[in-house]
Every structure is written in structure tokens, then in C-alpha cells.
Write a protein that holds these residues in place. Sequence first.
Motif, PDB file in Angstrom:
ATOM      1  N   HIS A  39       0.712  -1.333  -0.016  1.00 12.95           N
ATOM      2  CA  HIS A  39       0.212   0.231  -0.139  1.00 12.95           C
ATOM      3  C   HIS A  39       0.829   1.237   0.062  1.00 12.95           C
ATOM      4  O   HIS A  39       0.427   2.443   0.503  1.00 12.95           O
ATOM      5  CB  HIS A  39      -0.766   0.061   1.282  1.00 12.95           C
ATOM      6  N   GLY A  40       2.091   1.292  -0.514  1.00 13.80           N
ATOM      7  CA  GLY A  40       3.000   2.192  -0.258  1.00 13.80           C
ATOM      8  C   GLY A  40       2.631   3.580  -1.000  1.00 13.80           C
ATOM      9  O   GLY A  40       2.954   4.588  -0.826  1.00 13.80           O
ATOM     10  N   HIS A  41       1.545   3.030  -2.283  1.00 12.13           N
ATOM     11  CA  HIS A  41       1.437   4.578  -3.159  1.00 12.13           C
ATOM     12  C   HIS A  41       0.289   4.981  -2.771  1.00 12.13           C
ATOM     13  O   HIS A  41      -0.228   5.966  -3.199  1.00 12.13           O
ATOM     14  CB  HIS A  41       1.396   4.127  -4.551  1.00 12.13           C
ATOM     15  N   ILE A  42      -0.598   4.375  -1.643  1.00 15.85           N
ATOM     16  CA  ILE A  42      -1.824   4.894  -1.161  1.00 15.85           C
ATOM     17  C   ILE A  42      -1.655   5.465   0.075  1.00 15.85           C
ATOM     18  O   ILE A  42      -2.378   6.662   0.305  1.00 15.85           O
ATOM     19  CB  ILE A  42      -3.193   3.695  -1.144  1.00 15.85           C
ATOM     20  N   THR A  43      -1.259   4.671   1.163  1.00 13.40           N
ATOM     21  CA  THR A  43      -1.186   5.245   2.405  1.00 13.40           C
ATOM     22  C   THR A  43       0.497   5.484   2.934  1.00 13.40           C
ATOM     23  O   THR A  43       1.228   5.109   2.011  1.00 13.40           O
ATOM     24  CB  THR A  43      -1.521   4.163   3.371  1.00 13.40           C
ATOM     25  N   PRO A  44       0.889   6.093   3.788  1.00 11.73           N
ATOM     26  CA  PRO A  44       2.002   6.406   4.406  1.00 11.73           C
ATOM     27  C   PRO A  44       2.732   5.178   4.457  1.00 11.73           C
ATOM     28  O   PRO A  44       2.176   4.090   4.859  1.00 11.73           O
ATOM     29  CB  PRO A  44       1.979   7.199   5.597  1.00 11.73           C
ATOM     30  N   GLY A  45       4.196   5.162   4.232  1.00 18.88           N
ATOM     31  CA  GLY A  45       4.894   3.952   4.158  1.00 18.88           C
ATOM     32  C   GLY A  45       5.579   3.873   2.875  1.00 18.88           C
ATOM     33  O   GLY A  45       6.090   5.010   2.284  1.00 18.88           O
ATOM     34  N   GLY A  46       6.104   2.639   2.293  1.00 22.22           N
ATOM     35  CA  GLY A  46       6.624   2.480   1.377  1.00 22.22           C
ATOM     36  C   GLY A  46       7.801   1.465   1.212  1.00 22.22           C
ATOM     37  O   GLY A  46       7.641   0.576   2.210  1.00 22.22           O
ATOM     38  N   GLY A  47       8.412   1.377   0.232  1.00 20.63           N
ATOM     39  CA  GLY A  47       9.355   0.168   0.338  1.00 20.63           C
ATOM     40  C   GLY A  47      10.134   0.079   1.396  1.00 20.63           C
ATOM     41  O   GLY A  47      10.607  -0.844   1.778  1.00 20.63           O
ATOM     42  N   PHE A  48      10.905   1.200   1.655  1.00 23.85           N
ATOM     43  CA  PHE A  48      12.227   1.101   2.506  1.00 23.85           C
ATOM     44  C   PHE A  48      11.494   0.945   3.983  1.00 23.85           C
ATOM     45  O   PHE A  48      11.923  -0.160   4.537  1.00 23.85           O
ATOM     46  CB  PHE A  48      12.670   2.727   2.785  1.00 23.85           C
ATOM     47  N   ALA A  49      10.505   1.503   4.456  1.00 23.76           N
ATOM     48  CA  ALA A  49       9.832   1.266   5.757  1.00 23.76           C
ATOM     49  C   ALA A  49       9.443  -0.100   5.894  1.00 23.76           C
ATOM     50  O   ALA A  49       9.613  -0.957   6.833  1.00 23.76           O
ATOM     51  CB  ALA A  49       8.701   2.196   6.142  1.00 23.76           C
ATOM     52  N   GLY A  50       8.532  -0.664   4.902  1.00 23.57           N
ATOM     53  CA  GLY A  50       8.130  -1.892   4.877  1.00 23.57           C
ATOM     54  C   GLY A  50       9.061  -2.985   4.794  1.00 23.57           C
ATOM     55  O   GLY A  50       9.185  -4.195   5.628  1.00 23.57           O
ATOM     56  N   GLY A  51      10.177  -2.889   4.140  1.00 26.48           N
ATOM     57  CA  GLY A  51      11.465  -3.613   4.038  1.00 26.48           C
ATOM     58  C   GLY A  51      12.036  -3.807   5.334  1.00 26.48           C
ATOM     59  O   GLY A  51      12.412  -4.955   5.610  1.00 26.48           O
ATOM     60  N   VAL A  52      12.133  -2.860   6.145  1.00 26.39           N
ATOM     61  CA  VAL A  52      12.739  -2.752   7.613  1.00 26.39           C
ATOM     62  C   VAL A  52      11.977  -3.665   8.275  1.00 26.39           C
ATOM     63  O   VAL A  52      12.399  -4.385   9.269  1.00 26.39           O
ATOM     64  CB  VAL A  52      12.906  -1.353   7.908  1.00 26.39           C
ATOM     65  N   ILE A  53      10.732  -3.362   8.344  1.00 24.06           N
ATOM     66  CA  ILE A  53       9.660  -4.197   9.192  1.00 24.06           C
ATOM     67  C   ILE A  53       9.811  -5.808   8.856  1.00 24.06           C
ATOM     68  O   ILE A  53       9.901  -6.653   9.737  1.00 24.06           O
ATOM     69  CB  ILE A  53       8.323  -3.730   8.956  1.00 24.06           C
ATOM     70  N   ILE A  54       9.944  -6.165   7.630  1.00 25.89           N
ATOM     71  CA  ILE A  54      10.124  -7.449   7.297  1.00 25.89           C
ATOM     72  C   ILE A  54      11.413  -7.940   7.818  1.00 25.89           C
ATOM     73  O   ILE A  54      11.354  -8.919   8.424  1.00 25.89           O
ATOM     74  CB  ILE A  54      10.112  -7.555   5.731  1.00 25.89           C
ATOM     75  N   ALA A  55      12.539  -7.286   7.839  1.00 29.23           N
ATOM     76  CA  ALA A  55      13.871  -7.725   8.192  1.00 29.23           C
ATOM     77  C   ALA A  55      13.571  -7.736   9.672  1.00 29.23           C
ATOM     78  O   ALA A  55      14.273  -8.554  10.423  1.00 29.23           O
ATOM     79  CB  ALA A  55      14.877  -6.651   7.900  1.00 29.23           C
ATOM     80  N   LEU A  56      12.993  -6.970  10.422  1.00 23.69           N
ATOM     81  CA  LEU A  56      12.670  -6.953  11.920  1.00 23.69           C
ATOM     82  C   LEU A  56      11.894  -8.108  12.128  1.00 23.69           C
ATOM     83  O   LEU A  56      12.183  -8.821  13.293  1.00 23.69           O
ATOM     84  CB  LEU A  56      12.041  -5.673  12.579  1.00 23.69           C
ATOM     85  N   SER A  57      10.984  -8.616  11.535  1.00 16.78           N
ATOM     86  CA  SER A  57      10.308  -9.791  11.851  1.00 16.78           C
ATOM     87  C   SER A  57      11.302 -11.120  11.713  1.00 16.78           C
ATOM     88  O   SER A  57      11.176 -11.944  12.559  1.00 16.78           O
ATOM     89  CB  SER A  57       9.158  -9.960  11.051  1.00 16.78           C
ATOM     90  N   PHE A  58      12.133 -11.166  10.845  1.00 14.10           N
ATOM     91  CA  PHE A  58      13.127 -12.031  10.793  1.00 14.10           C
ATOM     92  C   PHE A  58      13.947 -12.069  11.974  1.00 14.10           C
ATOM     93  O   PHE A  58      14.511 -13.022  12.727  1.00 14.10           O
ATOM     94  CB  PHE A  58      14.004 -11.995   9.318  1.00 14.10           C
ATOM     95  N   ILE A  59      14.246 -10.957  12.182  1.00 12.50           N
ATOM     96  CA  ILE A  59      15.280 -10.690  13.420  1.00 12.50           C
ATOM     97  C   ILE A  59      14.766 -11.069  14.679  1.00 12.50           C
ATOM     98  O   ILE A  59      15.134 -11.691  15.661  1.00 12.50           O
ATOM     99  CB  ILE A  59      15.690  -9.268  13.370  1.00 12.50           C
ATOM    100  N   HIS A  60      13.198 -10.815  14.940  1.00  9.02           N
ATOM    101  CA  HIS A  60      12.595 -11.200  16.052  1.00  9.02           C
ATOM    102  C   HIS A  60      12.722 -12.721  16.189  1.00  9.02           C
ATOM    103  O   HIS A  60      12.975 -13.122  17.356  1.00  9.02           O
ATOM    104  CB  HIS A  60      11.055 -10.818  15.669  1.00  9.02           C
ATOM    105  N   LEU A  61      12.373 -13.474  15.046  1.00  6.85           N
ATOM    106  CA  LEU A  61      12.595 -14.895  15.124  1.00  6.85           C
ATOM    107  C   LEU A  61      13.832 -15.264  15.573  1.00  6.85           C
ATOM    108  O   LEU A  61      13.986 -16.190  16.368  1.00  6.85           O
ATOM    109  CB  LEU A  61      12.016 -15.354  13.694  1.00  6.85           C
TER     110      LEU A  61
END
Lengths: 181, 151
Positions: B29-51
Motif C-alpha cells: 500500500h506504499g502508493h496509497i497510504t504512508p509508508g513505502g518500500g524502505f519502511a516496509g522492508g525494514v519491518i520485514i527484516a525486523l520480523s526475521f530478526i525477532h524470530l
Amino acid sequence: MFELYVVMAFMIIAAIVAVFLRGLLSSVISVGAVGMGLCVMFLLLKAPDLAITQLVVEILCLIILIRATIGRGVSRATRPSSAWVIASFSIFALVFLFAAYAAFKEMPVFGAPIMRVADFYIQNALSQVKAANIVTAIILDFRGYDTLGEATVLFTSVIGVLAIMRTIGRKKPNERDESDC
Amino acid sequence: MKGMSLIVKRITRYTVGLILLFGIYIVLHGHITPGGGFAGGVIIALSFIHLMLAFGREEADKSIKENIISFGEPVGGLMFLSIALIGLAGGVFFFNFFASKGEPFSILSAGIIPLCNIAIALKVASGLFGVFVVLSLFRLSGDKKTDEIKK
């Protein structure tokens, strides 16, 4: 405007505390407090894109800092006390303050930007790009070349970390370089 | 690196999927709501790090292959660059070649921007997760457990 100054004062206090704490874990957490204050500030200034990015990058940096420093048994900071460090820092601070004073004199008043390029983006982003989020439309369409540069910077930093921390091709501690002898 | 206690592991089991899902939502939803590739990518990386933090390296290796790092980083970069190069067919670098299709405020809109977001998210997620793995697991040669980590 009032809450901005409150958050700003909180950030300055947290930064000073981070410098003067001796325990490294407390220091890292104070740096994290500065980052969270910056995130709240972006929210107050109506920039949710930056707030999200700042929040998640701050969390990632905190995790990496804690794992990379405290996880390795380094837990106390050593205080630099030599005169050379203090002198060089004072010279740097003076130059920085002078340059910042000269730069800030030229800036427009807070909240009154010079809308030359930004006006074009605001007028044309929805009709030309058809993206509802203008920030994304700017960084990926109008300014795609800049984003390509940022991706290159990230790629270079990952390559650098991998090259420094590699295990293959590294000399053993007691192995001597052939050119030395 | 060993895992954490039973409570952390149990809560991680429930939350890590939601964090990954939220990251994917931010990217798409990066082109509709706030956020985008960079922030979403960091959140995905954080989920791996969490695991990896909660379960330790051995358990996490079963669900995250480390090939994903060496796969995602160059593939994301090349995808972004090739999208930019395809734009040359329309005349300029980063030409938005199907911006005319799709309604604004819907998921399928804004031309190349969702594709660019996906490419950047792939690159950022694998790159930052790789930096975390390398900085926290590999040891410099001065440390004691150099040989233990080597694969």
C-alpha cells in the motif's frame, strides 16, 4: 508550536544524558530516546512517512547496537581525556557553529517554504502519476534517480560490512604476512 | 546465540506472522497510504530478526534460509534498475510507462511505483537482515569462538 519545543528539549536532554552515562547499555537506550523523540516530532509536523521510517530504523539500529556491543562483552565506555581530543572537538564545534549560523540566516521562516519545485509536484502528482501518496510519487517517479543512488549506498554498505566481518580469507592471529619476513 | 525463555518463544510464535504481514501491507500500500518500500522492508527484516533473537540461531535456521540474503539483495537491486531501464523505451530514465491505466486510490494504480516498492523492499529487507546476521553472529579473529560459527 509549544509541544514541538517540549519534544525538542526532551531530545536535547536525552542526548546529553547519553554522552555522560558510563554504562554502555544505558547510553544506547538514551540514544534510542532521542530517535523516538524525533519520530514524535515528525508526527507533529504531519510527516507520517518519515515517522514510520524513523521508528523502524531506530528499532533496528538499537537491536544491532546492543547485539554488536553489549553482546560482545563491551559494557563500559572509556572517557577520552587527552588534550588533543578536546582541542580537535572544540575546533570542529566552532567551525560547525559558524557554518550553521551562516546557513540558517539564509533559510526561509519556519513553516513558510519557497514553493517553486514543490508546487509543481503538488499540482501534477495525482494527474500524472495517479499515486495518492505524493511522497511516494516524488521519491519513485519524479526523483527516481535519487532513489537509485540511495539503493546503491545501501548495497555498498552491506558489501562493506560483509567484507570487514568475513571469515573466509582472513589471516589467523598468529599467522604472519609473507612480505613482512 | 541461544534462544530466550519459554514465554518469549510462545509470544513470538503468535506475533511474528503479524509483523511480517504488516510489513507486506506497508509495502503493497506504499502508493496509497504512508509508508513505502524502505519502511516496509525494514519491518520485514525486523520480523526475521525477532524470530532469530527469540529462538536462537539453530531453530531459526530451519525457517529462514540464509540464501535468502544473497538472493534478495542483488535481485531487488537488479529489478529496480531494470524497471528504470525499461523506462528508456518510453524516452527517459524512470519513465512511468503504464501510469495511464488504473484509478487513483486503488491498489492497481500509479504505474511502476508498486513494482519499485516491491523491489526496494526485497533489497532493504535482505540487506539489513544480512547486516544483522553478520554483525551479531560472526566473530572477529580476536574473539574466542571464531571457529564455532564458521560454516
